[in-house]
Motif scaffolding. Structure first.
Motif, PDB file in Angstrom:
ATOM      1  N   ALA A  29      -2.504  10.743 -26.064  1.00 13.12           N
ATOM      2  CA  ALA A  29      -3.147  10.932 -27.365  1.00 13.12           C
ATOM      3  C   ALA A  29      -4.587  11.402 -27.151  1.00 13.12           C
ATOM      4  CB  ALA A  29      -3.146   9.616 -28.140  1.00 13.12           C
ATOM      5  N   ASP A  30      -5.154  12.049 -28.159  1.00 12.89           N
ATOM      6  CA  ASP A  30      -6.560  12.459 -28.085  1.00 12.89           C
ATOM      7  C   ASP A  30      -7.423  11.227 -27.830  1.00 12.89           C
ATOM      8  OD1 ASP A  30      -5.995  15.101 -28.525  1.00 12.89           O
ATOM      9  OD2 ASP A  30      -6.302  14.979 -30.696  1.00 12.89           O
ATOM     10  N   GLY A  31      -8.303  11.338 -26.857  1.00 10.20           N
ATOM     11  CA  GLY A  31      -9.179  10.228 -26.514  1.00 10.20           C
ATOM     12  C   GLY A  31      -8.536   9.187 -25.616  1.00 10.20           C
ATOM     13  N   GLY A  32      -7.298   9.410 -25.211  1.00 12.24           N
ATOM     14  CA  GLY A  32      -6.594   8.458 -24.355  1.00 12.24           C
ATOM     15  C   GLY A  32      -7.021   8.571 -22.901  1.00 12.24           C
ATOM     16  N   THR A  33      -6.541   7.651 -22.094  1.00 11.90           N
ATOM     17  CA  THR A  33      -6.878   7.649 -20.674  1.00 11.90           C
ATOM     18  C   THR A  33      -5.614   7.566 -19.828  1.00 11.90           C
ATOM     19  OG1 THR A  33      -7.119   5.237 -20.632  1.00 11.90           O
ATOM     20  CG2 THR A  33      -9.124   6.533 -21.002  1.00 11.90           C
ATOM     21  N   VAL A  34      -5.736   8.109 -18.641  1.00 11.95           N
ATOM     22  CA  VAL A  34      -4.671   8.036 -17.643  1.00 11.95           C
ATOM     23  C   VAL A  34      -5.217   7.266 -16.458  1.00 11.95           C
ATOM     24  CG1 VAL A  34      -3.205   9.356 -16.061  1.00 11.95           C
ATOM     25  CG2 VAL A  34      -3.659  10.238 -18.359  1.00 11.95           C
ATOM     26  N   SER A  35      -4.449   6.289 -15.990  1.00  9.46           N
ATOM     27  CA  SER A  35      -4.824   5.531 -14.799  1.00  9.46           C
ATOM     28  C   SER A  35      -3.795   5.810 -13.714  1.00  9.46           C
ATOM     29  CB  SER A  35      -4.848   4.028 -15.096  1.00  9.46           C
ATOM     30  OG  SER A  35      -5.834   3.715 -16.043  1.00  9.46           O
ATOM     31  N   VAL A  36      -4.282   6.223 -12.553  1.00 11.79           N
ATOM     32  CA  VAL A  36      -3.413   6.436 -11.401  1.00 11.79           C
ATOM     33  C   VAL A  36      -3.563   5.218 -10.499  1.00 11.79           C
ATOM     34  CG1 VAL A  36      -2.963   7.862  -9.383  1.00 11.79           C
ATOM     35  CG2 VAL A  36      -3.610   8.939 -11.538  1.00 11.79           C
ATOM     36  N   LEU A  37      -2.438   4.610 -10.167  1.00 15.13           N
ATOM     37  CA  LEU A  37      -2.436   3.385  -9.375  1.00 15.13           C
ATOM     38  C   LEU A  37      -1.611   3.578  -8.112  1.00 15.13           C
ATOM     39  CD1 LEU A  37      -3.025   0.262  -9.200  1.00 15.13           C
ATOM     40  CD2 LEU A  37      -0.778  -0.038 -10.272  1.00 15.13           C
ATOM     41  N   SER A  38      -2.198   3.209  -6.979  1.00 17.96           N
ATOM     42  CA  SER A  38      -1.450   3.164  -5.725  1.00 17.96           C
ATOM     43  C   SER A  38      -1.462   1.735  -5.219  1.00 17.96           C
ATOM     44  CB  SER A  38      -2.068   4.072  -4.663  1.00 17.96           C
ATOM     45  OG  SER A  38      -1.555   5.368  -4.767  1.00 17.96           O
ATOM     46  N   VAL A  39      -0.346   1.323  -4.681  1.00 16.49           N
ATOM     47  CA  VAL A  39      -0.207  -0.031  -4.169  1.00 16.49           C
ATOM     48  C   VAL A  39       0.001   0.040  -2.664  1.00 16.49           C
ATOM     49  CG1 VAL A  39       1.099  -2.186  -4.279  1.00 16.49           C
ATOM     50  CG2 VAL A  39       0.834  -0.774  -6.344  1.00 16.49           C
ATOM     51  N   LEU A  40      -0.921  -0.556  -1.937  1.00 12.04           N
ATOM     52  CA  LEU A  40      -0.767  -0.664  -0.489  1.00 12.04           C
ATOM     53  C   LEU A  40      -0.080  -1.989  -0.202  1.00 12.04           C
ATOM     54  CD1 LEU A  40      -4.295   0.494   0.731  1.00 12.04           C
ATOM     55  CD2 LEU A  40      -2.216   1.855   0.500  1.00 12.04           C
ATOM     56  N   GLU A  41       1.055  -1.917   0.456  1.00  9.90           N
ATOM     57  CA  GLU A  41       1.777  -3.147   0.754  1.00  9.90           C
ATOM     58  C   GLU A  41       1.012  -3.965   1.781  1.00  9.90           C
ATOM     59  OE1 GLU A  41       6.093  -3.269   0.865  1.00  9.90           O
ATOM     60  OE2 GLU A  41       6.053  -1.089   0.587  1.00  9.90           O
ATOM     61  N   GLU A  42       0.990  -5.263   1.556  1.00 10.03           N
ATOM     62  CA  GLU A  42       0.294  -6.155   2.470  1.00 10.03           C
ATOM     63  C   GLU A  42       1.081  -6.271   3.774  1.00 10.03           C
ATOM     64  OE1 GLU A  42      -0.053  -9.698   0.153  1.00 10.03           O
ATOM     65  OE2 GLU A  42      -1.866  -8.986  -0.825  1.00 10.03           O
ATOM     66  N   LEU A  43       0.338  -6.433   4.857  1.00 11.65           N
ATOM     67  CA  LEU A  43       0.984  -6.626   6.150  1.00 11.65           C
ATOM     68  C   LEU A  43       1.569  -8.026   6.225  1.00 11.65           C
ATOM     69  CD1 LEU A  43      -1.744  -5.129   8.511  1.00 11.65           C
ATOM     70  CD2 LEU A  43       0.433  -4.092   7.889  1.00 11.65           C
ATOM     71  N   PRO A  44       2.715  -8.167   6.847  1.00 13.99           N
ATOM     72  CA  PRO A  44       3.236  -9.523   7.053  1.00 13.99           C
ATOM     73  C   PRO A  44       2.225 -10.342   7.855  1.00 13.99           C
ATOM     74  CG  PRO A  44       4.874  -7.863   7.653  1.00 13.99           C
ATOM     75  CD  PRO A  44       3.589  -7.147   7.395  1.00 13.99           C
ATOM     76  N   SER A  45       2.179 -11.634   7.606  1.00 10.67           N
ATOM     77  CA  SER A  45       1.165 -12.482   8.238  1.00 10.67           C
ATOM     78  C   SER A  45       1.234 -12.440   9.764  1.00 10.67           C
ATOM     79  CB  SER A  45       1.295 -13.924   7.749  1.00 10.67           C
ATOM     80  OG  SER A  45       2.587 -14.418   8.048  1.00 10.67           O
TER      81      SER A  45
END
Length: 136
Positions: A29-45
């Motif tokens: 929509a006019d005036g709307g926003t787009v967010s780009v999200l990347s998820v880095l998987e956590e390393l196993p402990s």
């Protein structure tokens, strides 16, 4: 039209998100926003214990810079979090009040039928609209 669209991008596909961003721009929509999200998987402990404690934050910061460079536009914000991809996408969308998620999907393979892809899990559990772009 949507006011806040979330576009999750896999870390290894940050240069291949133009179709998702194009779809987002058409649905925004006019005036709307787009967010780009990347998820880095956590390393196993058992692996993470071999790295310095600040390594995860350093990796997130470096990846945020790469993502910001790959996605440049005035109405697009970029975000990088660590965690499980599906849960992180769903939690982020709810917390930041996204009203649409545009997720890319690949052709399903055998493992997708057994455990389901990230896109499939997002579709099943999202509290907002989800648009799936089918890749090759």
């Amino acid at each position: 039209m949507y006011n806040h669209i979330l576009v999750p991008v896999a870390p290894d596909h940050i240069n291949d998100c133009s179709l998702s961003l194009d779809a987002a721009s058409r649905l925004l929509a006019d005036g709307g926003t787009v967010s780009v999200l990347s998820v880095l998987e956590e390393l196993p402990s058992y692996i993470g214990s071999y790295f310095p404690a600040e390594q995860v934050q350093k990796s997130v910061s470096e990846f945020e810079e790469r993502l910001g460079t790959a996605v440049e536009a005035s109405n697009i914000s970029t975000h990088v979090v660590t965690g499980h991809p599906t849960n992180s996408i769903l939690d982020w969308a709810e917390k930041h009040k996204a009203d649409c998620i545009i997720v890319a999907s690949h052709q399903p393979g055998l493992s997708d039928y057994l455990i389901g892809s990230t896109a499939a899990r997002v579709v099943r559990h999202a509290q907002c609209s989800v648009v799936v772009l089918r890749g090759k």
